[in-house]
Design a protein around this motif. Structure first.
Motif, short mmCIF file in Angstrom:
data_model
loop_
_atom_site.label_atom_id
_atom_site.label_comp_id
_atom_site.label_asym_id
_atom_site.label_seq_id
_atom_site.Cartn_x
_atom_site.Cartn_y
_atom_site.Cartn_z
N ASN A 107 6.73 12.27 -7.19
CA ASN A 107 5.40 11.90 -6.70
C ASN A 107 5.40 10.56 -5.97
O ASN A 107 4.39 10.18 -5.38
N ASP A 108 6.53 9.84 -6.05
CA ASP A 108 6.62 8.54 -5.35
C ASP A 108 7.04 8.71 -3.89
O ASP A 108 7.08 7.73 -3.15
N SER A 109 7.35 9.93 -3.48
CA SER A 109 7.68 10.17 -2.07
C SER A 109 6.45 9.91 -1.21
O SER A 109 5.33 10.26 -1.58
N GLY A 110 6.67 9.29 -0.08
CA GLY A 110 5.56 9.01 0.83
C GLY A 110 5.82 7.78 1.66
O GLY A 110 6.97 7.36 1.84
N THR A 111 4.75 7.18 2.16
CA THR A 111 4.84 6.03 3.05
C THR A 111 4.34 4.78 2.34
O THR A 111 3.26 4.77 1.76
N TYR A 112 5.15 3.73 2.40
CA TYR A 112 4.80 2.44 1.81
C TYR A 112 4.66 1.41 2.94
O TYR A 112 5.44 1.39 3.88
N TYR A 171 0.86 -1.19 0.00
CA TYR A 171 0.00 0.00 0.00
C TYR A 171 0.89 1.24 0.00
O TYR A 171 2.03 1.21 0.48
N PHE A 172 0.34 2.34 -0.52
CA PHE A 172 1.10 3.59 -0.62
C PHE A 172 0.24 4.77 -0.21
O PHE A 172 -0.94 4.88 -0.59
N ARG A 173 0.85 5.68 0.56
CA ARG A 173 0.20 6.94 0.93
C ARG A 173 1.16 8.07 0.59
O ARG A 173 2.24 8.19 1.17
N SER A 174 0.78 8.88 -0.36
CA SER A 174 1.65 9.98 -0.79
C SER A 174 1.62 11.10 0.25
O SER A 174 0.71 11.16 1.10
N LYS A 175 2.58 11.99 0.16
CA LYS A 175 2.66 13.09 1.10
C LYS A 175 1.43 13.98 0.99
O LYS A 175 0.99 14.34 -0.10
N GLY A 176 0.86 14.32 2.13
CA GLY A 176 -0.32 15.17 2.16
C GLY A 176 -1.63 14.42 2.08
O GLY A 176 -2.70 15.02 2.26
N LEU A 226 9.65 6.76 2.29
CA LEU A 226 10.52 7.05 1.15
C LEU A 226 10.60 8.54 0.85
O LEU A 226 9.58 9.23 0.77
N THR A 227 11.83 9.00 0.65
CA THR A 227 12.08 10.38 0.23
C THR A 227 12.81 10.34 -1.11
O THR A 227 13.79 9.61 -1.27
N VAL A 228 12.33 11.12 -2.08
CA VAL A 228 12.95 11.17 -3.40
C VAL A 228 13.76 12.46 -3.51
O VAL A 228 13.26 13.55 -3.22
N VAL A 229 15.02 12.33 -3.91
CA VAL A 229 15.92 13.47 -4.02
C VAL A 229 16.41 13.59 -5.46
O VAL A 229 16.39 12.63 -6.22
N PRO A 230 16.85 14.81 -5.86
CA PRO A 230 17.29 14.99 -7.25
C PRO A 230 18.59 14.27 -7.59
O PRO A 230 18.81 13.88 -8.73
N LYS A 231 19.48 14.09 -6.62
CA LYS A 231 20.72 13.35 -6.87
C LYS A 231 21.14 12.65 -5.59
O LYS A 231 20.72 13.03 -4.48
N ALA A 232 21.99 11.66 -5.77
CA ALA A 232 22.38 10.83 -4.64
C ALA A 232 23.22 11.63 -3.65
O ALA A 232 24.04 12.47 -4.03
N THR A 233 22.98 11.38 -2.37
CA THR A 233 23.78 11.99 -1.31
C THR A 233 24.40 10.89 -0.48
O THR A 233 23.82 9.81 -0.33
#
Length: 222
Positions: free
Chosen positions: A117-122, A62-67, A147-154
């Motif tokens: 848009n894939d950021s959120g809770t799984y 299951y997935f819940r997006s931010k907000g 899950l947090t989606v970032v523009p580049k790897a840190t």
């Protein structure tokens, strides 16, 4: 086959059994940072407490997006295979868990072409049935990935600490080897000097003894 070989084989097979029982499954937490445009593994592992008990399981993600307030059913995996339940993830989810077995302990999935848009809770759910001799026992186990989606790897803190510790270990090993080399060199030098002194003393004693014998011969001749 002699007794020693039998004992070795017995120990080997017991170690193999121990490895299979304890090393087959480990509940490792999923990574939580994905890079946009790349793939990402959503990890979800639930190990059985008793490996000798037969079991079967189905998995739901299951997935819940931010907000958002509610979870949306996005993925199902059972004996019939995988089904993507959400249009948002069509052609972007692949099974990455246990294979060739209904006794699922690894329910990880792989997310392709990650977007912001894939950021959120799984959440993944194991619907597991344990088969005992006289009855069946059903359990539901859930795991969560934020899950947090970032523009580049840190680089994570753990990675930096691991690298620093690696360099510290290498430097420490080199220092220890240097100390050992100096110690061995001094010990060899001291042993060499002692050997030279003993050789010189032995030569001196030999010369002195020879001189004494010569003196004694001259006296006898007179």
């Amino acid at each position: 086959m002699d007794v020693s070989n039998i004992v070795v084989l017995f120990i080997f097979f017991n170690m193999m059994d121990l490895y299979q029982c304890r090393g087959a499954c480990a509940e490792v937490d999923s990574d939580t940072e994905a890079v946009a445009g790349m793939g990402f593994k959503l990890g979800c592992i639930s190990c059985k407490k008793r490996t000798e008990v037969e079991a079967s399981a189905t998995v739901d993600w299951y997935f819940r997006s931010k907000g958002e307030a509610d979870f949306v059913h996005i993925y199902t995996y059972n004996e019939d295979g995988a089904t993507i339940e959400s249009d948002h993830f069509i052609d972007r989810l692949d099974w990455n868990g246990s294979k060739r077995s209904n006794d699922i302990q690894d329910a990880s999935i792989y997310l392709l072409n990650v977007t912001f848009n894939d950021s959120g809770t799984y959440r993944c759910f194991f619907n597991r049935i344990l088969f005992y001799d006289n009855y069946e026992y059903s359990t539901v186990i859930s795991k969560m990935v934020q899950l947090t989606v970032v523009p580049k790897a840190t680089r994570g803190t753990a990675s930096i600490v691991s690298e620093v510790m690696m360099y510290v270990s290498i430097i420490g090993l080199q220092v220890w080897l240097l100390i050992e080399m100096i110690y061995c060199y001094r010990k060899i030098s001291a042993a060499g000097e002692e050997a030279l002194r003993e050789a010189a003393n032995a030569e001196y004693l030999a010369i002195a003894s020879e001189s004494k014998d010569n003196c004694a011969g001259v006296q006898v001749g007179e």
